[in-house]
Design a protein around this motif. Structure first.
Motif, short mmCIF file in Angstrom:
data_model
loop_
_atom_site.label_atom_id
_atom_site.label_comp_id
_atom_site.label_asym_id
_atom_site.label_seq_id
_atom_site.Cartn_x
_atom_site.Cartn_y
_atom_site.Cartn_z
N MET A 232 0.83 -1.20 0.00
CA MET A 232 0.00 0.00 0.00
C MET A 232 0.87 1.26 0.00
SD MET A 232 -3.31 0.67 2.42
CE MET A 232 -2.36 0.78 3.92
N HIS A 260 -7.48 1.39 -3.06
CA HIS A 260 -8.59 0.99 -2.19
C HIS A 260 -8.63 -0.53 -2.00
CE1 HIS A 260 -12.48 0.95 -0.27
NE2 HIS A 260 -12.95 0.15 -1.20
N ASN A 263 -6.02 -1.40 0.43
CA ASN A 263 -6.42 -0.86 1.73
C ASN A 263 -7.47 -1.75 2.39
OD1 ASN A 263 -6.47 0.96 3.85
ND2 ASN A 263 -7.88 2.37 2.86
N TYR A 266 -5.71 -4.91 3.67
CA TYR A 266 -4.97 -4.61 4.89
C TYR A 266 -5.93 -4.42 6.07
CZ TYR A 266 -2.05 -2.04 8.21
OH TYR A 266 -1.38 -1.63 9.34
N SER A 267 -7.03 -3.73 5.83
CA SER A 267 -8.01 -3.48 6.90
C SER A 267 -8.63 -4.78 7.39
CB SER A 267 -9.11 -2.53 6.40
OG SER A 267 -8.56 -1.29 6.01
#
Length: 613
Positions: A232, A260, A263, A266-267
């Motif tokens: 990222m 996105h 992201n 990763y989230s």
């Protein structure tokens, strides 16, 4: 554990911090435990209806009594009895309160000193580890960076190192402080009631087993999280660096979607990790409450039925101390979750540290201080993997001559130039500087013989002065101004807001392409090296600036050896020798007029004006 001990080595000299930490932590634990132990005499003083006359003299503390040294609670209980007998209940209460205040004050003082020492160790470890990682990155060969994402390297140097240093220091803190605290608490519990303590110790391993099950998969998830975060960061760096291209090709939505998606990945990983970590705390707390409730019921029943010799005050003190046992136990379980995350980051950091530069100086490498004769390439071959870039190249660059490299894109011009300062190493063949094989020459001294101006203008987010003086930090203002004048940069610098102290912005964003290139030329001029490597140094200049700078470069290259990658006729037609490269091979070389008469590739390139890199 091998990785952990390697990471711990970056805390050296650890004894500088460990000794004061051990001392202050021990004192903190002792006074903190005393605070809890004083609860019994406090309750006795408040709720015991005994008077001074009711206390038997033989129960008072004596210097040579038969009190056992391990009977801590027995000794503490005698203190209020002594004061009640001699001074009355109110004076005894005052004394106990004063002792509690002093004990709390001292425990907090030593807690502060302990935490302060550990923070010093944490910062020292971070400084040492980050310096080692960055130093190793700067020592790596250029080829390494061609195969790695910049975002991954940035993540390792920044966030991964941060995680590692917390893991190393927190583990040291937990390994020493929490077990010691636990031991002191358990010892005090045994001093109050052996029977109750043995019962309580049966349920503690059950709690530890459940917590271990919860955190089992954390390390694997942590590794994936660090890798995703690095990707990222790479997307972010690329997007910011190429923002003009992103806008020009209306690719904003594409870039947003790509970022996105990473992201979201990763989230999701961090969400799963957080759930496991957050589950450990309430589970351990709930199990702690169950244990306390069990002790209250079991011990309370014994007190109520007279099966225990404990008084009510002693039993309440026991419960208060036992409730504190869960705190270091919980800290230990939380530490295990952090260790898994930290070791995952530590493995990535150590992998980067373990990468060794492919190009290093030999023992007793020769330091060159001058360039006297020529540079020779003898049967040089170079490949990227299976792709051949240069094939059996033989070339001599005499001192004081200007050599121009021309040819179609992908012909090997830039690679040939990169071989001279040993940015890359040929797979076969040799390169000589004054009959010295450059493999036997000290790399730093070799590069000090060369000045570089690339087609891409590389500037740093610093002042104009510092950018020009980059390779010569001790340069005077007069020297910098003289170099700027040669590069036709002095006038626009003087017109800038703060002159030579003007900041150029990230990658020189506040300057035009021509201005950036002129600063790069001034930087090369200031070093005054005997050999200049110019990758089309005037390509970004407008016509007027190009003419002025070209004249300056001609003067600079007079009686100086120069190797130029040329894309424009105006740059190369006055070169002493023009070398034509195609598909990694030298197919023509000679002066401009000679090559024009040959009617070969050079002539066709001149006619087409396609000197491209």
């Amino acid at each position: 554990m091998k990785d952990y001990f390697r990471l711990l080595s970056y805390a050296r000299p650890i004894e500088k911090f460990a000794i004061p930490y051990v001392i202050t932590t021990l004192l903190y634990i002792l006074f903190n435990t005393l605070n809890l132990a004083l609860l019994a005499p406090l309750l006795d003083t408040l709720f015991n209806s005994r008077t001074a006359e009711a206390i038997a003299p033989d129960s008072l503390p004596t210097i040579e009594g038969d009190q056992k040294w391990w009977d801590v609670m027995g000794m503490i209980k005698q203190i209020p009895d002594y004061y009640i007998h001699n001074y009355g209940p109110q004076e005894a209460l005052k004394f106990v309160c004063i002792v509690i205040v002093v004990s709390v004050f001292l425990s907090n003082i030593f807690k502060y000193l302990s935490n302060r020492t550990m923070e010093d160790l944490r910062i020292h470890t971070l400084l040492s580890l980050r310096r080692s990682v960055f130093n190793n990155v700067m020592n790596l060969h250029l080829g390494y960076f061609n195969s790695q994402r910049k975002g991954d390297i940035i993540a390792k140097v920044s966030s991964d190192v941060q995680v590692v240093q917390f893991t190393v220091t927190n583990t040291l803190q937990v390994v020493f402080k929490e077990p010691l605290t636990l031991i002191v608490y358990v010892a005090l519990l045994f001093a109050i009631s052996v029977k109750l303590t043995l019962f309580s110790l049966l349920v503690i391993p059950i709690s530890g087993f459940i917590i271990a099950k919860i955190v089992k998969r954390l390390r694997q998830q942590a590794t994936k999280a660090h890798e995703t975060f690095a990707t990222m960061l790479g997307y972010l760096d690329e997007s910011l660096a190429g923002i003009k291209i992103v806008k020009a090709f209306n690719a904003t939505e594409y870039v947003k979607d790509r970022f996105h998606q990473e992201n979201v990945t990763y989230s999701n990983i961090t969400r799963k990790m957080a759930r496991r970590q957050q589950l450990a705390s309430p589970v351990s707390e709930f199990l702690g409450v169950i244990m306390v409730a069990g002790i209250v019921y079991f011990g309370g029943s014994m007190v109520l039925t007279g099966q225990s010799t404990l008084s009510s005050a002693e039993f309440i003190t026991y419960i208060a101390i036992f409730s504190q046992v869960t705190r270091p136990a919980k800290a230990l379980s939380d530490a295990f979750t952090g260790i898994h995350t930290g070791l995952a980051a530590g493995k990535r950091v150590l992998d980067l540290i373990d990468v060794k530069p492919e190009l290093i100086d030999k023992p007793n490498a020769v330091i060159v201080k001058s360039f006297d004769n020529s540079i020779k390439l003898d049967d040089v071959c170079f490949s990227y993997g299976e792709r051949e870039i240069l094939s059996h190249v033989n070339l001599e660059i005499p001192k004081g001559k200007t050599i121009a490299l021309v040819g179609p894109s992908g012909g090997g011009k830039s690679t040939l130039m990169d071989l001279l300062p040993r940015f890359v190493e040929p797979q076969s063949g040799n390169i000589y500087i004054d009959n010295l094989n450059i493999r036997d020459v000290n790399i730093q001294s070799l590069r000090s013989m060369m000045g570089f101006v690339n087609q891409e203008s590389i500037l740093f987010n610093d002042t104009i002065f510092n950018n020009i003086a980059f390779a010569k930090p001790n340069a005077t203002m007069d020297e910098v101004i003289a170099a700027a004048r040669i590069a036709n940069a002095h006038d626009f610098i003087e017109e800038s807001e703060h002159g030579y102290e003007t900041f150029v912005g990230d990658r020189g964003v506040r300057l035009s392409g021509g201005q950036k290139q002129r600063l790069c030329i001034a930087r090369a001029v200031l070093g005054n090296p005997p050999l200049m490597l110019l990758d089309e140094a005037t390509s970004a200049l407008d016509t007027e600036s190009e003419k002025l700078v070209q004249d300056a470069l001609y003067k600079l290259m007079k009686n100086r050896t120069s190797l130029i990658i040329a894309h424009r006729l105006s740059t190369i037609q006055n070169a002493d020798t023009i070398v034509v490269l195609e598909k990694g091979k030298i197919i023509e070389q000679g002066s401009h007029n000679e090559l024009m008469l040959n009617d070969g590739l050079y002539r066709r390139l001149i006619d087409m004006q396609t000197f491209e890199d």
